[in-house]
Design a protein around this motif. Sequence first.
Motif, PDB file in Angstrom:
ATOM      1  N   LEU A  45      23.636  39.412 -47.118  1.00 21.51           N
ATOM      2  CA  LEU A  45      24.521  40.408 -46.521  1.00 21.51           C
ATOM      3  C   LEU A  45      24.108  41.817 -46.932  1.00 21.51           C
ATOM      4  CD1 LEU A  45      27.333  41.276 -45.196  1.00 21.51           C
ATOM      5  CD2 LEU A  45      28.177  41.134 -47.526  1.00 21.51           C
ATOM      6  N   ARG A  46      23.897  42.015 -48.224  1.00 19.49           N
ATOM      7  CA  ARG A  46      23.519  43.339 -48.724  1.00 19.49           C
ATOM      8  C   ARG A  46      22.177  43.800 -48.148  1.00 19.49           C
ATOM      9  NH1 ARG A  46      26.851  45.124 -52.762  1.00 19.49           N
ATOM     10  NH2 ARG A  46      28.083  43.563 -53.841  1.00 19.49           N
ATOM     11  N   LEU A  47      21.248  42.863 -47.984  1.00 18.09           N
ATOM     12  CA  LEU A  47      19.939  43.211 -47.426  1.00 18.09           C
ATOM     13  C   LEU A  47      20.012  43.497 -45.924  1.00 18.09           C
ATOM     14  CD1 LEU A  47      17.689  40.638 -49.330  1.00 18.09           C
ATOM     15  CD2 LEU A  47      17.834  43.119 -49.717  1.00 18.09           C
ATOM     16  N   ALA A  48      20.868  42.770 -45.217  1.00 19.72           N
ATOM     17  CA  ALA A  48      20.949  42.910 -43.764  1.00 19.72           C
ATOM     18  C   ALA A  48      21.780  44.107 -43.319  1.00 19.72           C
ATOM     19  CB  ALA A  48      21.530  41.637 -43.148  1.00 19.72           C
ATOM     20  N   ALA A  49      22.779  44.488 -44.099  1.00 18.57           N
ATOM     21  CA  ALA A  49      23.746  45.512 -43.676  1.00 18.57           C
ATOM     22  C   ALA A  49      23.125  46.827 -43.191  1.00 18.57           C
ATOM     23  CB  ALA A  49      24.764  45.773 -44.782  1.00 18.57           C
ATOM     24  N   PRO A  50      22.056  47.316 -43.795  1.00 16.61           N
ATOM     25  CA  PRO A  50      21.490  48.568 -43.270  1.00 16.61           C
ATOM     26  C   PRO A  50      20.844  48.425 -41.882  1.00 16.61           C
ATOM     27  CG  PRO A  50      20.799  48.203 -45.543  1.00 16.61           C
ATOM     28  CD  PRO A  50      21.449  46.939 -45.076  1.00 16.61           C
ATOM     29  N   PHE A  51      20.537  47.196 -41.489  1.00 20.22           N
ATOM     30  CA  PHE A  51      19.788  46.980 -40.246  1.00 20.22           C
ATOM     31  C   PHE A  51      20.564  46.236 -39.161  1.00 20.22           C
ATOM     32  CE2 PHE A  51      16.996  46.801 -43.968  1.00 20.22           C
ATOM     33  CZ  PHE A  51      16.247  47.947 -43.748  1.00 20.22           C
ATOM     34  N   VAL A  52      21.593  45.483 -39.559  1.00 20.04           N
ATOM     35  CA  VAL A  52      22.360  44.661 -38.617  1.00 20.04           C
ATOM     36  C   VAL A  52      23.813  45.123 -38.674  1.00 20.04           C
ATOM     37  CG1 VAL A  52      23.080  42.312 -38.039  1.00 20.04           C
ATOM     38  CG2 VAL A  52      20.803  42.709 -39.027  1.00 20.04           C
ATOM     39  N   ALA A  53      24.386  45.448 -37.529  1.00 17.35           N
ATOM     40  CA  ALA A  53      25.752  45.990 -37.497  1.00 17.35           C
ATOM     41  C   ALA A  53      26.807  44.945 -37.830  1.00 17.35           C
ATOM     42  CB  ALA A  53      26.046  46.601 -36.135  1.00 17.35           C
ATOM     43  N   ALA A  54      26.623  43.702 -37.340  1.00 16.31           N
ATOM     44  CA  ALA A  54      27.683  42.701 -37.508  1.00 16.31           C
ATOM     45  C   ALA A  54      27.091  41.300 -37.418  1.00 16.31           C
ATOM     46  CB  ALA A  54      28.747  42.884 -36.437  1.00 16.31           C
ATOM     47  N   SER A  55      27.847  40.349 -37.959  1.00 12.43           N
ATOM     48  CA  SER A  55      27.490  38.934 -37.807  1.00 12.43           C
ATOM     49  C   SER A  55      28.705  38.211 -37.231  1.00 12.43           C
ATOM     50  CB  SER A  55      27.082  38.329 -39.150  1.00 12.43           C
ATOM     51  OG  SER A  55      28.173  38.306 -40.044  1.00 12.43           O
ATOM     52  N   PRO A  56      28.480  37.196 -36.392  1.00 12.95           N
ATOM     53  CA  PRO A  56      29.618  36.507 -35.768  1.00 12.95           C
ATOM     54  C   PRO A  56      30.447  35.734 -36.783  1.00 12.95           C
ATOM     55  CG  PRO A  56      27.534  35.480 -35.145  1.00 12.95           C
ATOM     56  CD  PRO A  56      27.202  36.666 -35.980  1.00 12.95           C
ATOM     57  N   LYS A  57      31.747  35.619 -36.499  1.00 12.34           N
ATOM     58  CA  LYS A  57      32.660  34.828 -37.328  1.00 12.34           C
ATOM     59  C   LYS A  57      32.839  33.457 -36.711  1.00 12.34           C
ATOM     60  CE  LYS A  57      35.633  38.456 -39.160  1.00 12.34           C
ATOM     61  NZ  LYS A  57      36.993  39.003 -39.178  1.00 12.34           N
ATOM     62  N   ASP A  58      33.128  32.489 -37.552  1.00 13.65           N
ATOM     63  CA  ASP A  58      33.511  31.160 -37.073  1.00 13.65           C
ATOM     64  C   ASP A  58      34.995  31.229 -36.741  1.00 13.65           C
ATOM     65  OD1 ASP A  58      34.050  28.502 -36.561  1.00 13.65           O
ATOM     66  OD2 ASP A  58      33.801  27.849 -38.640  1.00 13.65           O
TER      67      ASP A  58
END
Length: 172
Positions: A98-111
């Motif tokens: 999460l910490r690595l992706a946050a600067p590059f990815v705005a959101a991730s889908p929820k279940d």
Amino acid sequence: PLAVRLHAQGYTVSGPLLPGHGTTPEHLNQVHWQDWTAAAEQSYQELRAHCQKIIVGGESMGALVALYLAARHPEAAAVLAYAPALKLNQSTAALVKLRLAAPFVAASPKDLTNPSPNWQGYPVNPLKGVLQLLAFQKAVRKLLPRIHQPLLVVQGRLDKTVHPSVGEMILQ
């Protein structure tokens, strides 16, 4: 539903819509945890001007806000914390990703399998918003020793979001 019921019983209730909530995931990615506490502080001060006794409470991140207010306001009469998001039910590896992706990815889908009819969240996790939640968790953990009010913590053992050990963490 609890606030509606308390209000119907004649209690004064304040439920501020915190910045980034009830709008868009993109908006949540633009706010900081201090924006949430500032809005809650304003609501607390408005209640204080009209009420003799104030009980702070909330659910999930809102419960963190309630703990924060209780630590800063020893005059608050009690604290209600429903599934307080003091620790997420995520592995260390997932949090690192999460910490690595946050600067590059705005959101991730929820279940969203079988959501409650009362659920009002976003269908995605705004990652910068989640980073703010993690920072807020750290700030609230430091404040926990300052909370001396009567406290009710409600935490489900099968909660998929909040770690089941949170209740014990707070009571310790």
